[in-house]
Every structure is written in structure tokens, then in C-alpha cells.
Design an enzyme around this catalytic site. Structure first.
Site, PDB file in Angstrom:
ATOM      1  N   ASP A  99      -2.966  -0.098   6.547  1.00 60.69           N
ATOM      2  CA  ASP A  99      -3.656  -0.459   5.061  1.00 60.69           C
ATOM      3  C   ASP A  99      -3.472  -2.099   4.648  1.00 60.69           C
ATOM      4  O   ASP A  99      -3.516  -2.616   4.173  1.00 60.69           O
ATOM      5  CB  ASP A  99      -3.649   0.459   4.609  1.00 60.69           C
ATOM      6  CG  ASP A  99      -4.926   1.817   4.577  1.00 60.69           C
ATOM      7  OD1 ASP A  99      -4.647   1.805   5.834  1.00 60.69           O
ATOM      8  OD2 ASP A  99      -5.372   2.635   4.120  1.00 60.69           O
ATOM      9  N   HIS A 119      -5.451   4.924   6.547  1.00 57.69           N
ATOM     10  CA  HIS A 119      -4.875   5.784   5.524  1.00 57.69           C
ATOM     11  C   HIS A 119      -3.300   6.138   5.842  1.00 57.69           C
ATOM     12  O   HIS A 119      -2.499   6.835   5.778  1.00 57.69           O
ATOM     13  CB  HIS A 119      -5.324   7.405   4.879  1.00 57.69           C
ATOM     14  CG  HIS A 119      -6.822   7.426   4.725  1.00 57.69           C
ATOM     15  ND1 HIS A 119      -6.935   6.796   3.443  1.00 57.69           N
ATOM     16  CD2 HIS A 119      -7.828   7.508   4.794  1.00 57.69           C
ATOM     17  CE1 HIS A 119      -8.238   6.576   2.924  1.00 57.69           C
ATOM     18  NE2 HIS A 119      -8.702   7.182   4.232  1.00 57.69           N
ATOM     19  N   ASP A 160       0.475  -1.086  -0.066  1.00 58.51           N
ATOM     20  CA  ASP A 160       0.111   0.175   0.268  1.00 58.51           C
ATOM     21  C   ASP A 160       1.025   1.253  -0.147  1.00 58.51           C
ATOM     22  O   ASP A 160       1.920   1.252   0.672  1.00 58.51           O
ATOM     23  CB  ASP A 160      -1.209   0.237   0.934  1.00 58.51           C
ATOM     24  CG  ASP A 160      -1.977   1.298   1.040  1.00 58.51           C
ATOM     25  OD1 ASP A 160      -2.645   1.341   0.371  1.00 58.51           O
ATOM     26  OD2 ASP A 160      -1.553   2.238   2.025  1.00 58.51           O
ATOM     27  N   GLU A 198       1.707   5.505   0.450  1.00 57.25           N
ATOM     28  CA  GLU A 198       0.609   7.514   0.529  1.00 57.25           C
ATOM     29  C   GLU A 198       1.213   8.224   0.104  1.00 57.25           C
ATOM     30  O   GLU A 198       2.289   8.083  -1.034  1.00 57.25           O
ATOM     31  CB  GLU A 198       0.594   7.465   2.087  1.00 57.25           C
ATOM     32  CG  GLU A 198      -0.628   6.510   2.654  1.00 57.25           C
ATOM     33  CD  GLU A 198      -1.584   6.852   2.774  1.00 57.25           C
ATOM     34  OE1 GLU A 198      -1.825   7.316   2.039  1.00 57.25           O
ATOM     35  OE2 GLU A 198      -1.779   4.934   2.935  1.00 57.25           O
TER      36      GLU A 198
END
Length: 574
Positions: free
Chosen positions: A188, A183, A41, A43
Site C-alpha cells: 500500500d 491491505h 502505511d 496495518e
């Protein structure tokens, strides 16, 4: 949190028992218990790397046979400011990434960690797209990763009865994940591992034992459904729209396909996992097919048929008449109001909005910036009412008690109109400043409200600007060379698809286009800025017109959008 170098925690000795069902999978293909998955994942600072967005955090979990083999986590210095609304969403601030490694150090470390595994991500196109982009930027050969998208699997496994959507947060609740998505990349990724294992456990009972079966999974259908395959026999192998009907010829469901017969047969053989659609197939007594010249024509016909028949098994597009607009009135002391239809009254309108709530959120964002009156009803040129609480708080110029002169009020209204129709920068700047201030004070919930209001405003303004631009054109004729070498042609009038066709081999293109225009539907303009079709139809047309390779043959009118319009801001909230 990470410092200057990525960290990998070796957890090979830890055993996870939540997915022990894998251990009995058959040895067909590559058994899922033997496949090493790297669940990743990211960001980022925005929507796509193509618009300059950067990675701010990478989190990954390596698993095999239900056991966690290791974890990887690092913040990444994007060497650019993190937008306030991203900081509010993720909790990652500029200070946190100041000493973090750059992507040139973080990416090679991640690729070494993930080597030899199958990459898994929730909406893999986003995460893998970023990773591939920066690998290419660094001249790093992209490893031959196989990719598994948990969103795509979830759409086949998790029904609407179980979850309202297939977002990671919703699926984490369905499968009782031990980690709540927040988030942040590693959290995540851990939640995605639980979702992946939960879906594998469920599919194991349906005979899905290998990676190949998981990637191509389609539910097995009941014998009663299989016996109805003959309903597709008379349909052509051609693109178009299909309608399932019951014994009383009532339309149950409308869909589109590039191959009508093949698509309809799939409802009776395999590939359909939605429980409601399975129920619909049991009720269906006939299927009607409508051949279309182009894929865009099929999409538009589908929308029109759904709006006309309102089939009970179509969830979307059934009520295009239910719309909400934001209106800036034309009166001595203008105000903003929410309305359900557009009138020919020379007022300015923005919309339609996707929901009443989105419209109210946009209205709140504008009232935060422009201190125009919020009271209802008309005011005369010389009103003599009492001031309201908003005036006392300094949030209204208070024309009701004579505090504001008409020139000052009109100047504010002009700024508001410009923000709605041309340039949203004033609203974006002021709301961003408020978000930043609230975030610095750790009032994240209030900052989130401001972010949502800003998102509603820029999305609505961008949508309205794009639709209005096409709506004002009496006619747009465009053509595109498709992958099979054929030229598709569409005639659009006031935002409505009036004709569609494919130029026959050997035909004179100009003569064919002239004939198509002559036979096209006569379309009259709608009232105000709305298209002569539903907003959804006009948006489908715009998406086609904006595709690479589309050539404009004829434009009657001006098809333009403001250079400083809301579209550039809306991409941040995509």
C-alpha cells in the site's frame, strides 16, 4: 515477510523515470524535486489506539525527486489476538506475527528510517495518529515531521468523473500504479508513492512546483467565474447556509459555512477544483444566504433545504425519503422482511440502512444465526404447508409443516429481537466463528462475505439503537461553551432540531433558555422508532450532543443506550 527485526533495503542507486517532470520545477519555496518524502502505511488490529488497537505491520518507502531511496517493512507483534475479520482483510495471522518484534523495537527503527523527511500517508490522521500514540507511550519525543495527506490532495485533484471515491485502490487505478493495494503495509505504501507522483505530475502542469504550493493547492479559476465575485457582496460575515440559484431561481447547490461571504467568494477566486461545481458556478445567477445562530443549525438547515429542493449539484442527502428498514413482524410465526416505511403496527424495526444492499447483507447475517422462516406471507397458528429446501438443510425450524412448536419458535424470535434491540453478542460470536473457520480453510472470499454481513448488521443495529434512544425523548435541551466563550443552546424534540440560539453576553442563562424553549418549533412524534426528522439530521444532532463539554439542561424522557449494545461492536468496522 519480516522476522524479528525491521528490514531496510537500500535502493539509492535505483532510478525511477515515471516522474521526470519534477526536474524542471522552479526554485520557489522548497522545490518538490529536493524534498525527501517518507510514504508510510500501517496495518492494525482495529480502529484507533484509544480502543486498544495495536499495529501489526509498518511499511514505508523513502523517495526524492522521483527516485526510491529505500524501503522499510516489518511485521509487529501486537501481543493480542488479531480479530478474524482483520485477518481476512489483511492476510496477517496470529502465527505470522508471533516472532515479529514488538512496537517498542519497531517504532524507533521506523523513526530512524524516516528522520528528516516529510511524512506522507493516505488518510494520514489514521497512520500518524497510531505512530504518535505509541511514541508518546514509549516516552519518545515526536520528531517535527511535516505531514502530507494524499487523500486531501486527491480531493482537490481527482474528480468524481475519474473515480467514484478517493480510496487508495481507486486512485491507484486512475494513476496506473505499478502496485495493486492489498491491505499489506509495504504494498500500500508503494501504491501511495505512485499516486503521489501521479498527482504531482498532473499539478506540475498547473504551476505547482514547491511543497508549499502542493500543501495549499487550489485550482485557478476562469475569468468568467472570477467576474461573478459580486454575487457574494451582499452576504454577511456570519455562519449559515448559502444557495446558488440560476436565472429562474431554481436552486443549484446548497452549502454551509462559518463565514458566508468568504466561503461564497472562494467559488469565484480560488480553491474550487471540482469540475461539476465549476460548471454550476458558470450557470449561477444569484446566491442567497441564510444566517444561522449555530453551526449545528446550519448543518440541519442545509439537509432540509437539499431534501426540499433536490439541487442537481448536491450529490448527497437529496433523497432522505428513500429508506430501507429491516422489520421483525408481529404474527403467529414472525419473520424478517425489508420494507420502505415504518408502520404503527407494534413490529420491531431496525434502520434506516444506507442502501438496499446493506439491508440485504444484514438480513443474510441474521438468517445465518436464527433459523426462523424466510418464506413470505402469513401463516396461521396451525399451518399445513410443505417444508422448503431451507428446512431440509436445517436452516429453518419449519413451522409451515408443523415441525416446530410455537414455544420453541417464540424463544428463537425473542433471541433475535434481543440481538436487534439490545445485545448483538450472539450474532457476532457465531459469525466470527464462521469467519475463523473459513479463513483457516483459506476460503478467504467466503470469509469476506461473512465479514461484510456482520459489518452491515452491527452498523445498522448501532445506528437504530442510537436514533431510537433520542427519538423517544419528547425534549432534550443542551448547551455547550464554544471556543469563543459563547454558550450555544439547542432544543431537540423527538430527534428533530426545534430551536437553536446563543446566550447573549450578560443575559440570564435560565431566562434565555426558557424563552428559547417557548419559541421552539412544535414537533409531534413520528410513527414507530423513527425520528421526527431525517435519520441524517438526528445523527448530526447526536454527534453534537456527544461532544466533550456539552451539558444537558433538560431531558424529558429517558435518553439511554443499552450497555451491551451494538455501538461497541460497530467501532470495529468504522
Amino acid at each position: 515477510m519480516s522476522g524479528r527485526v525491521p528490514t531496510v533495503s537500500d535502493m539509492a542507486g535505483t532510478t525511477t523515470t515515471q516522474w521526470e517532470q519534477q526536474r524542471s520545477f522552479d526554485e520557489l519555496g522548497r522545490p518538490l524535486r529536493d524534498v525527501t518524502f517518507c510514504v508510510v502505511d500501517l496495518e492494525t488490529t482495529g480502529g484507533t489506539p484509544l480502543d486498544g488497537s495495536m499495529i501489526t505491520e509498518i511499511g514505508a518507502v523513502k523517495v526524492r525527486g522521483g527516485e526510491v531511496l529505500g524501503e522499510f517493512q516489518t511485521l509487529v507483534n501486537p501481543h493480542t489476538a488479531i480479530p478474524p475479520f482483520i485477518a481476512v482483510l489483511t492476510g496477517i495471522t496470529n502465527g505470522m506475527v508471533a516472532d515479529a518484534p514488538p512496537i517498542t523495537a519497531a517504532l524507533p527503527a521506523f523513526l530512524e528510517f524516516a528522520a528528516g523527511s516529510v511524512l506522507v500517508a493516505h488518510n494520514a490522521k489514521f497512520d500518524v495518529g497510531f505512530l504518535r500514540h505509541f511514541a508518546q507511550q514509549q516516552d519518545i519525543p515526536w520528531p517535527g515531521f511535516e505531514v502530507l495527506d494524499t487523500v486531501k490532495v486527491a480531493r482537490r485533484v481527482v474528480t468524481r468523473d475519474e473515480a467514484p471515491n478517493h480510496k487508495l485502490s481507486s486512485l491507484a487505478r486512475v494513476f496506473r500504479s505499478g502496485t495493486t493495494p492489498n491491505h499489506r503495509a509495504l504494498a500500500d505504501a508503494r501504491a501511495t508513492v505512485d499516486v503521489l507522483h501521479g498527482m504531482m505530475e498532473r499539478l506540475g502542469g498547473l504551476g505547482v512546483h514547491t511543497l508549499e504550493e502542493l500543501q495549499t493547492y487550489s485550482s485557478k479559476v476562469a475569468a468568467a467565474q472570477r467576474r461573478k465575485r459580486h454575487l457574494a457582496d451582499r452576504l454577511p460575515h456570519a455562519p449559515g447556509v448559502y444557495m446558488f440559484c440560476d436565472e429562474r431561481s431554481r436552486v443549484l447547490y446548497v452549502g454551509t459555512s462559518k463565514d458566508l461571504r468568504r466561503r461564497v467568494r472562494s467559488y469565484f477566486t480560488a480553491s474550487e477544483t471540482r469540475s461539476r461545481i465549476g460548471e454550476m458556478v458558470q450557470i449561477a445567477a444569484s446566491v442567497t444566504g441564510i444566517t444561522c445562530a449555530t453551526a449545528l443549525e446550519a448543518e440541519v438547515r442545509e439537509l432540509r433545504l437539499i431534501a426540499e429542493h433536490k439541487p442537481s449539484y448536491n450529490r448527497r442527502s437529496r433523497h432522505p425519503e428513500k429508506m430501507t428498514f429491516l422489520k421483525l413482524t408481529r404474527e403467529p410465526w414472525p419473520r424478517l422482511s425489508l420494507v420502505n416505511r415504518v408502520l404503527d403496527d407494534d413490529a420491531d424495526y431496525v434502520g434506516p440502512f444506507s442502501s438496499r444492499g446493506a439491508a440485504e447483507s444484514c438480513l443474510a447475517a441474521l438468517h445465518e444465526v436464527f433459523p426462523i422462516r424466510q418464506c413470505s406471507g402469513r401463516l396461521g397458528k396451525r399451518p399445513s404447508r410443505s417444508a422448503c429446501v431451507l428446512a431440509e438443510m436445517g436452516r429453518c425450524l419449519s413451522p409451515c409443516d408443523g415441525s416446530a412448536d410455537s414455544d420453541t419458535y417464540a424463544a428463537v424470535v425473542r433471541q433475535l429481537r434481543d440481538a436487534l434491540l439490545r445485545d448483538p453478542d450472539d450474532v457476532v460470536e457465531i459469525v466470527n466463528e464462521k469467519m475463523t473457520t473459513l479463513a483457516e480453510q483459506e476460503r478467504f472470499e467466503e470469509a469476506g462475505v461473512q465479514r461484510d454481513r456482520l459489518a452491515s448488521f452491527v452498523r445498522a443495529a448501532a445506528r437504530s439503537q442510537r436514533l431510537t434512544s433520542l427519538t423517544r425523548c419528547p425534549e432534550v435541551v443542551a448547551a455547550r461553551r464554544e471556543d469563543d466563550g459563547r454558550w450555544t443552546v439547542h432544543v431537540v424534540r423527538y430527534g428533530r432540531l426545534a430551536a437553536a440560539g446563543v446566550i447573549p453576553p450578560g443575559a440570564l442563562a435560565t431566562a434565555y433558555v426558557d424563552q428559547l424553549r417557548a419559541s421552539a418549533e412544535t414537533v409531534l412524534p413520528a410513527v414507530g422508532p423513527v425520528p421526527a426528522a431525517t435519520a441524517e439530521e438526528s445523527e448530526r444532532i447526536l454527534r453534537w450532543l456527544e461532544q466533550p463539554g456539552v451539558r444537558l439542561v433538560e431531558v424529558d424522557g429517558e435518553w439511554t443506550c443499552p450497555v451491551a449494545g451494538a455501538g461497541r461492536e460497530a467501532r470495529r468496522f468504522a
